[in-house]
Design an enzyme around this catalytic site. Structure first.
Site, PDB file in Angstrom:
ATOM      1  N   GLU A 152      10.220   2.442  10.151  1.00  0.00           N
ATOM      2  CA  GLU A 152      11.281   3.412   9.924  1.00  0.00           C
ATOM      3  C   GLU A 152      10.580   4.755   9.912  1.00  0.00           C
ATOM      4  O   GLU A 152       9.685   4.986   9.102  1.00  0.00           O
ATOM      5  CB  GLU A 152      11.951   3.085   8.578  1.00  0.00           C
ATOM      6  CG  GLU A 152      13.353   3.594   8.500  1.00  0.00           C
ATOM      7  CD  GLU A 152      13.395   5.040   8.077  1.00  0.00           C
ATOM      8  OE1 GLU A 152      13.594   5.899   8.971  1.00  0.00           O
ATOM      9  OE2 GLU A 152      13.213   5.329   6.897  1.00  0.00           O
ATOM     10  N   GLU A 195      10.370  17.218  13.766  1.00  0.00           N
ATOM     11  CA  GLU A 195      10.706  16.984  12.356  1.00  0.00           C
ATOM     12  C   GLU A 195       9.862  17.928  11.496  1.00  0.00           C
ATOM     13  O   GLU A 195       8.653  18.003  11.648  1.00  0.00           O
ATOM     14  CB  GLU A 195      10.390  15.532  11.985  1.00  0.00           C
ATOM     15  CG  GLU A 195      10.779  15.225  10.563  1.00  0.00           C
ATOM     16  CD  GLU A 195      10.609  13.757  10.202  1.00  0.00           C
ATOM     17  OE1 GLU A 195       9.527  13.209  10.429  1.00  0.00           O
ATOM     18  OE2 GLU A 195      11.572  13.172   9.677  1.00  0.00           O
ATOM     19  N   CYS A 243      13.795  11.537   5.690  1.00  0.00           N
ATOM     20  CA  CYS A 243      13.859  11.195   7.130  1.00  0.00           C
ATOM     21  C   CYS A 243      15.236  11.533   7.641  1.00  0.00           C
ATOM     22  O   CYS A 243      15.438  11.753   8.823  1.00  0.00           O
ATOM     23  CB  CYS A 243      13.593   9.731   7.406  1.00  0.00           C
ATOM     24  SG  CYS A 243      12.794   8.823   6.130  1.00  0.00           S
ATOM     25  N   GLY A 301       7.330   5.924   7.486  1.00  0.00           N
ATOM     26  CA  GLY A 301       6.505   7.135   7.485  1.00  0.00           C
ATOM     27  C   GLY A 301       6.689   7.888   8.789  1.00  0.00           C
ATOM     28  O   GLY A 301       7.729   7.762   9.433  1.00  0.00           O
ATOM     29  N   SER A 302       5.670   8.613   9.188  1.00  0.00           N
ATOM     30  CA  SER A 302       5.824   9.478  10.368  1.00  0.00           C
ATOM     31  C   SER A 302       5.829   8.658  11.660  1.00  0.00           C
ATOM     32  O   SER A 302       5.274   7.552  11.723  1.00  0.00           O
ATOM     33  CB  SER A 302       4.693  10.488  10.421  1.00  0.00           C
ATOM     34  OG  SER A 302       3.497   9.832  10.815  1.00  0.00           O
ATOM     35  N   LYS A 362       0.899  -1.170   0.000  1.00  0.00           N
ATOM     36  CA  LYS A 362       0.000   0.000   0.000  1.00  0.00           C
ATOM     37  C   LYS A 362       0.932   1.214   0.000  1.00  0.00           C
ATOM     38  O   LYS A 362       1.449   1.624   1.029  1.00  0.00           O
ATOM     39  CB  LYS A 362      -0.881  -0.023   1.253  1.00  0.00           C
ATOM     40  CG  LYS A 362      -2.186   0.766   1.155  1.00  0.00           C
ATOM     41  CD  LYS A 362      -2.070   2.222   0.793  1.00  0.00           C
ATOM     42  CE  LYS A 362      -1.686   3.106   1.960  1.00  0.00           C
ATOM     43  NZ  LYS A 362      -1.481   4.524   1.531  1.00  0.00           N
ATOM     44  N   GLY A 365       3.501   5.500  12.782  1.00  0.00           N
ATOM     45  CA  GLY A 365       4.225   4.282  13.153  1.00  0.00           C
ATOM     46  C   GLY A 365       3.837   3.807  14.552  1.00  0.00           C
ATOM     47  O   GLY A 365       3.614   2.614  14.775  1.00  0.00           O
ATOM     48  N   THR A 406       4.208   9.370  14.328  1.00  0.00           N
ATOM     49  CA  THR A 406       2.845   9.285  14.879  1.00  0.00           C
ATOM     50  C   THR A 406       2.113   8.085  14.275  1.00  0.00           C
ATOM     51  O   THR A 406       1.514   7.282  14.996  1.00  0.00           O
ATOM     52  CB  THR A 406       2.055  10.575  14.522  1.00  0.00           C
ATOM     53  OG1 THR A 406       2.938  11.684  14.673  1.00  0.00           O
ATOM     54  CG2 THR A 406       0.839  10.750  15.360  1.00  0.00           C
TER      55      THR A 406
HETATM   56  C1  UN1 Z   1      15.265   9.055   3.599  1.00  0.00           C
HETATM   57  O1  UN1 Z   1      16.043   9.752   4.223  1.00  0.00           O
HETATM   58  O2  UN1 Z   1      14.034   9.313   3.656  1.00  0.00           O
HETATM   59  O3  UN1 Z   1      20.289   7.859   2.490  1.00  0.00           O
HETATM   60  C2  UN1 Z   1      15.738   7.931   2.771  1.00  0.00           C
HETATM   61  C3  UN1 Z   1      19.820   8.394   1.494  1.00  0.00           C
HETATM   62  C4  UN1 Z   1      18.907   7.617   0.603  1.00  0.00           C
HETATM   63  C5  UN1 Z   1      17.662   7.190   1.309  1.00  0.00           C
HETATM   64  C6  UN1 Z   1      17.089   8.242   2.207  1.00  0.00           C
HETATM   65  N1  UN1 Z   1      19.626   6.494   0.096  1.00  0.00           N
HETATM   66  O4  UN1 Z   1      20.096   9.535   1.216  1.00  0.00           O
END
Ligand code: UN1
Length: 493
Positions: free
Chosen positions: A249, A383, A283, A227-228, A174, A232, A230
């Site tokens: 993650e 974030e 992220c 994802g976020s 999804k 997660g 919250t």
């Molecule tokens: C992410 O930070 O959301 O490490 C993923 C990186 C990429 C993946 C990042 N290979 O910059």
């Protein structure tokens, strides 16, 4: 022209049972680039059932044969890299070179996991008893539910799909409702490499509808989510109640430490790429730069001067460094936090939406820098997921590391220094899943696990092999074989 994307269930392209659709927009221009099914429970039920049936055969296909299919998928992805990269840019806004990088990451992962088909190892160890042997073998778990975000709309689904498949699981994906076109392109290419129907299914829809149904489905044995924090955390509760294995993650508030002996031009370049690459929508974005007081003013001047040169624009145009943020609601969230920042720090660059000329129809935010930010300020804690960097002053390595660790997150962290002793202390003491030395907080490679600690991650890391996604998508079954012909008792005989 807008693409009409469908769900893919048991090898067949189908609309949502309800007939409803969602639109996917180009964040640089506002144009509709596709529509996708707005799926719900009935669609998820069908996909999980198809995956459950397909698992019976797929688990018995020898892993090297599964690997051959992934090798074919890797070459097909490579062949389509240019057009995949362009779709990434058109659907989520990152600049074309980054869109191509997104696609390349899927190619890398496909080759890597294809090779794992001949390497999926367990252990053989001696027994304490004569005429007995002991080994462990990796086995698949069953139907894997995957929920993926929009910021790496090809790479992150690939990080999950490919290890899940090589281990012998079947999949229901999804993807984010903001990037359905990218996800379907990826799934179609992998399927066209020769997967049996039902092994890899995709169901589009909103997180609160299709995503929640998938997470709460009794037919999946594991859920892998990116994802976020919250979302997660909510999914962790859902899965705990059902006994579903889960790995998440999530967010980050990633620091770059710049020490007084750092090569400043290099550190500035790293802070620009880490903070404003992908318009800060990673992220791992470097949203905090913690600078030693001795070089603070010099660094800040250089950083602001360099950031002023970044060109905002449509990621498909040449010479553009920063694209739009993904949509209006994300833009308003980022602008809201910038307003908070204006009360907390000294705004030294940007701070607004940009609507100049061709940017009018898109969701562009100026690269924004706040100086003299307190480590406890909201903009230094939350974030933001946009092109916003907080610069914070530190008095020593120790204080810089304390500031770096003084957040709820722990995904990635970086230090710029020429002193080997500083690097060793940073490696040891930074609370993060990934540490970079003389490089920004972004740039992870697929052959090592990707994931964080604290609020950033739980369960096994993404990507990578052992210690990462292979451990997520397989379990070790232990086998003892007694060929003594009599009853032997471990720990007793
Ligand atoms: C992410 O930070 O959301 O490490 C993923 C990186 C990429 C993946 C990042 N290979 O910059």
């Amino acid at each position: 022209m807008a693409v009409k994307v469908m769900n893919l269930i048991n090898g067949k392209a189908v609309p949502a049972k309800s007939g409803r659709t969602i639109k996917s927009l180009n964040p640089a221009t506002g144009e509709v680039i596709g529509t996708a099914p707005a799926s719900g429970k009935a669609d998820i039920d069908m996909a999980v059932e198809a995956a459950r049936r397909a698992f019976k055969g797929w688990r018995l296909v020898p892993a090297p044969k599964r690997g051959e299919i992934l090798f074919r998928a890797a070459s097909l992805l490579l062949k389509d890299k240019a057009s995949l990269g362009e779709v990434v840019t058109r659907e989520m806004g990152k600049i074309l070179s980054e869109g191509l990088g997104d696609a390349q990451e899927a190619v890398d992962m496909a080759y890597y996991m294809a090779g794992e088909g001949r390497r999926l190892d367990g252990q053989t160890v001696p027994s304490e008893l004569p005429f007995k042997d002991c080994k462990s073998v990796r086995e698949p778990l069953g139907v894997a539910g995957l929920i993926t975000p929009w910021n790496f709309p090809i790479a992150i689904p690939a990080w999950k799909i490919l290890p899940a498949l090589i281990c012998g699981n079947t999949v229901v994906l999804k993807p984010s409702s903001y990037t359905p076109v990218c996800a379907s392109r990826l799934v179609d290419i992998i399927n066209s490499a020769g997967l049996p129907p039902g092994v890899l299914n995709i169901v589009h829809g909103k997180g609160e509808e299709a995503g929640e149904c998938l997470a709460a489905h009794q037919g999946i044995v594991l859920l892998s989510f990116t994802g976020s924090s919250t979302t997660g955390e909510a999914l962790q509760k859902t899965c705990a109640a059902l006994g579903t294995k889960i790995s998440c993650e999530m967010g980050g508030k990633n620091p770059i430490i710049v020490m007084d002996d750092a090569r400043l031009e290099l550190a500035v370049e790293g802070a620009l790429w880490g903070g404003f690459g992908t318009a800060g929508q990673r992220c791992t974005a470097a949203s905090r730069v913690i600078v030693h007081e001795k070089i603070y003013d010099e660094f800040l001047t250089m950083f602001v001067k360099a950031a002023k040169k970044l060109r905002l624009g449509n990621g498909l145009s040449k010479g553009v460094h920063v694209g739009p943020v993904v949509n209006e609601s994300q833009m308003n969230k980022v602008l809201g936090l910038i307003d908070v920042g204006k009360k907390e720090g000294r705004l030294v660059l940007g701070g607004s939406r940009s609507t100049d000329g061709p940017l009018k129809k898109g969701y562009f935010i100026e690269p924004t820098i706040f100086a003299d930010v307190m480590p406890s300020a909201r903009i230094a804690q939350e974030e933001i997921f946009g092109p916003v960097v907080s610069v914070i002053k530190a008095t020593s390595l120790g204080s810089a590391i304390s500031i770096a660790n003084y957040v709820e997150y722990g995904l990635s962290a970086a230090i710029y220094t020429q002193d080997v002793n500083n690097t060793a202390i940073a490696e040891r003491d930074l609370e993060a899943g990934i540490v970079y030395i003389n490089a920004p907080t972004i740039g992870a490679e697929i052959q090592l696990p990707f994931g964080g600690i604290k609020k950033s991650g739980m369960g096994h890391g993404e990507a990578g092999g052992r210690g990462g996604s292979l451990d997520m998508f397989s379990r070790c079954k232990v086998i003892y074989r007694d060929f003594s012909g009599r009853l032997q008792k471990a720990q007793i005989d």
